[in-house]
Write a protein that holds these residues in place. Structure first.
Motif, PDB file in Angstrom:
ATOM      1  N   LEU A 268      32.050  16.963  33.746  1.00 43.65           N
ATOM      2  CA  LEU A 268      31.026  17.746  34.638  1.00 43.65           C
ATOM      3  C   LEU A 268      31.833  19.055  34.955  1.00 43.65           C
ATOM      4  N   LEU A 269      33.140  18.876  35.480  1.00 42.04           N
ATOM      5  CA  LEU A 269      33.940  20.143  35.864  1.00 42.04           C
ATOM      6  C   LEU A 269      34.104  20.890  34.701  1.00 42.04           C
ATOM      7  N   GLN A 270      34.515  20.338  33.465  1.00 39.60           N
ATOM      8  CA  GLN A 270      34.571  21.156  32.318  1.00 39.60           C
ATOM      9  C   GLN A 270      33.211  22.015  32.083  1.00 39.60           C
ATOM     10  N   LEU A 271      32.098  21.338  31.952  1.00 41.45           N
ATOM     11  CA  LEU A 271      31.058  21.833  31.767  1.00 41.45           C
ATOM     12  C   LEU A 271      30.786  23.241  32.676  1.00 41.45           C
ATOM     13  N   LEU A 272      31.058  22.696  34.100  1.00 42.01           N
ATOM     14  CA  LEU A 272      30.951  23.813  35.028  1.00 42.01           C
ATOM     15  C   LEU A 272      31.745  25.061  34.744  1.00 42.01           C
ATOM     16  N   ALA A 273      32.906  24.718  34.259  1.00 41.40           N
ATOM     17  CA  ALA A 273      33.996  25.878  33.874  1.00 41.40           C
ATOM     18  C   ALA A 273      33.359  26.765  32.719  1.00 41.40           C
ATOM     19  N   LEU A 274      32.933  26.024  31.628  1.00 36.15           N
ATOM     20  CA  LEU A 274      32.325  26.913  30.634  1.00 36.15           C
ATOM     21  C   LEU A 274      31.061  27.666  30.728  1.00 36.15           C
ATOM     22  N   THR A 275      30.350  27.009  32.026  1.00 32.67           N
ATOM     23  CA  THR A 275      29.012  27.878  32.245  1.00 32.67           C
ATOM     24  C   THR A 275      29.313  29.059  32.997  1.00 32.67           C
ATOM     25  N   ALA A 276      30.475  28.743  34.094  1.00 32.55           N
ATOM     26  CA  ALA A 276      30.523  29.996  35.112  1.00 32.55           C
ATOM     27  C   ALA A 276      31.754  30.872  34.677  1.00 32.55           C
ATOM     28  N   MET A 277      32.311  30.442  33.479  1.00 36.56           N
ATOM     29  CA  MET A 277      33.337  31.196  33.127  1.00 36.56           C
ATOM     30  C   MET A 277      33.229  32.873  32.677  1.00 36.56           C
ATOM     31  N   GLU A 278      34.051  33.790  32.838  1.00 41.63           N
ATOM     32  CA  GLU A 278      33.982  35.287  32.314  1.00 41.63           C
ATOM     33  C   GLU A 278      34.284  35.043  30.812  1.00 41.63           C
ATOM     34  N   GLN A 279      33.710  36.090  30.175  1.00 43.78           N
ATOM     35  CA  GLN A 279      33.913  36.117  28.719  1.00 43.78           C
ATOM     36  C   GLN A 279      35.518  36.483  28.209  1.00 43.78           C
ATOM     37  N   PRO A 280      35.966  35.653  27.813  1.00 44.01           N
ATOM     38  CA  PRO A 280      37.298  35.652  27.333  1.00 44.01           C
ATOM     39  C   PRO A 280      37.627  36.600  26.248  1.00 44.01           C
ATOM     40  N   ASN A 281      39.008  37.249  26.125  1.00 45.58           N
ATOM     41  CA  ASN A 281      39.253  38.165  25.475  1.00 45.58           C
ATOM     42  C   ASN A 281      39.146  37.852  23.962  1.00 45.58           C
TER      43      ASN A 281
END
Length: 514
Positions: A268-281
């Protein structure tokens, strides 16, 4: 008949950049520790057969089993055959099986048996000579974490972890990656003392699921979503992983671990990170990981853990039409166990994009249905010209990413009720299902992850910084729970304890009913 005969026109594991080119592993073998376990039988061995059947493994691919069994190669072959025939997603073909079976080997022994690992080293060298595996070998540790150190030390002692120039050796580790921050750091230190960081693949099978990866496509390939994916428009986010089963005879693993360590710390913390992350380069591994780590480092716990977390333990009840027993009545569980089978918590992400937006995470066993989803719930429109009566049935807009089952995306928005006079607006849904939109079946998570290991492609694998950041989030919650009595009971087949509902009501919100 070659396994490569399988139609590549319907192969879901192709390079996105050029669908004409299959992602085929080069010469290699895999050594699997824990081949007698449920994970190997139900997931890993069928995935290897499917990859071979799709023509994505080299003709000389070899699989070596290691276990404390008095088996010969043909006995191991029967185990792999039965697992593949029962669990394979591609049609079972005896000719393909015969080709795969030529590369099966078995080494009997215990993890602390020097002679067994010396024999394993001889088998690996022989495969290089007879099967053309090229000195490239992956070691899959599908074993309890307590055995990691012994196996890793044996791989180092026997020389199995050291590649020759121009070849590679990799290690695959299944979760859990420790049981708290301290143990995770110790485990990482042990693993990376034997294998360099870029040769360590930590498996989180949720990251191999097609829909999880399509979350990135949804966000970054569509102009309609990203401009509103922020605190200006989003009210809150709910991430749910619900199971309708109990512990399924896994008391030895689960009791003392619990729902939060088993699911929230990783999935679930991985899903949170993917949901909230900024667009990678780029979608290179280092760029993706950097953005995920920024989000995990920005996660903040609420000040009052008593009001912003909930934990529960399922009691006897009805799962559909079946009467099921409670957790404390399960075989192997102590009647005094305080292990939670349900966990919910509220987190915040201290970035400009997400300031003030709560993220609610929940997971549990013996809940109303099996579902994993990410629900991004938007704020209400600032002004409705229809009047209170017309919009009485109107809720909040939402984008819901269904990870499993029935993978897809649902959008909820308001629409006029046909023929209504006076005008009435209520919620409707627009549904997209991957199974309906694409003729190609999504690959099983372990197929993608095993192939990525053999290709040396790391974007879907968390590195130790992510693991440690996740434990830094969860450890204070676990310490709080340990000093505040027992988890609240909830009846099997329901949606968790009343404390979880109360947690949401304090914020003026409620859990979604998937």
């Amino acid at each position: 008949m070659s396994p490569a005969r399988v139609s590549r026109g319907h192969n879901p594991l192709r390079q996105a950049a050029d669908r004409r080119l299959p992602r085929i592993a080069g010469p290699c073998s895999m050594v699997m520790f824990g081949v007698t376990g449920d994970l190997a039988r139900k997931k890993l061995l069928p995935a290897i057969y499917d990859l071979f059947n799709r023509g994505l493994l080299p003709p000389g691919f070899s699989l070596v089993g290691f276990a404390r069994r008095d088996w010969a190669d043909q006995d191991f072959g029967r185990i792999v055959y039965d697992a593949a025939k029962e669990g394979a997603r591609t049609p079972f073909d005896e000719d393909v099986w015969a080709s795969l079976a030529e590369g099966l080997r078995f080494v009997p022994g215990a993890f602390d048996d020097d002679a067994a690992f010396d024999e394993l080293a001889d088998v690996v060298r022989t495969l290089d000579q007879e099967r053309g595996t090229g000195g490239n070998h992956a070691f899959y540790l599908s074993i309890p974490p307590g055995s990691f150190q012994t196996v890793l030390q044996q791989l180092e002692r026997s020389g199995l972890s050291q590649p020759r120039p121009g070849t590679w050796r990799r290690v695959v580790i299944e979760k859990p990656f420790g049981h708290d921050l301290k143990s995770a750091r110790e485990l990482n230190s042990i693993v990376e003392s034997v294998f360099p960081p870029d040769a360590v693949f930590r498996i989180d099978h949720y990251l191999g699921k097609e829909t999880v990866q399509n979350l990135l496509a949804l966000r970054f390939a569509n102009q309609m979503f990203e401009p509103i994916w922020n605190a200006n428009y989003v009210d809150h986010v709910q991430i749910t992983m619900a199971e309708d089963i109990g512990i399924s005879g896994r008391a030895g693993y689960y009791d003392g671990i619990g729902a939060a360590r088993d699911v929230i710390q990783n999935h679930l913390l991985q899903l949170l990170a993917l949901t909230a992350m900024e667009q990678p380069n780029s979608f290179e591994a280092s760029a993706l990981r950097t953005e995920k780590e920024k989000i995990l480092a920005a996660v903040r716990l609420p000040h009052d853990l008593g009001k912003s977390t909930a934990r529960g333990q399922y009691a006897a009840g009805w799962q559909g039409s079946e009467k099921v027993r409670g957790y404390l009545q399960e075989d192997g569980v102590s009647s005094s166990s305080t292990t939670e089978t349900y966990a919910a918590l509220k987190l915040e992400v201290a970035t400009r994009r997400w300031a003030g937006v709560p993220f609610y995470l929940r997971t549990g066993k013996r809940l109303g249905k099996r579902v994993t989803e990410i629900a991004v719930v938007f704020k209400r429109a600032p002004h409705l010209p229809f009047g209170d009566t017309a919009a009485r049935q109107l809720g909040q807009n939402a984008v819901v990413i269904r990870v499993q089952p029935d993978e897809g995306v649902t959008m909820r928005f308001g629409s006029k009720v046909p023929g209504s006079a006076p005008l009435t607006v209520r919620d409707v849904t627009m549904d997209f299902g991957y199974g309906n939109a694409f003729t190609e079946a999504s690959p099983e998570a372990y197929e993608r992850l095993i192939l990525d290991v053999l290709l040396g492609d790391p974007p879907l694998f968390p590195r130790h910084e992510e693991v440690e950041l996740s434990w830094q989030i969860l450890d204070p919650i676990e310490r709080y729970w340990a000093s505040h009595g027992r988890p609240s009971p909830y009846e099997a087949g329901t949606w968790g304890p009343s404390t979880a509902d109360a947690m949401m009501r304090r914020d003026g919100r409620e859990w979604r009913m998937p």
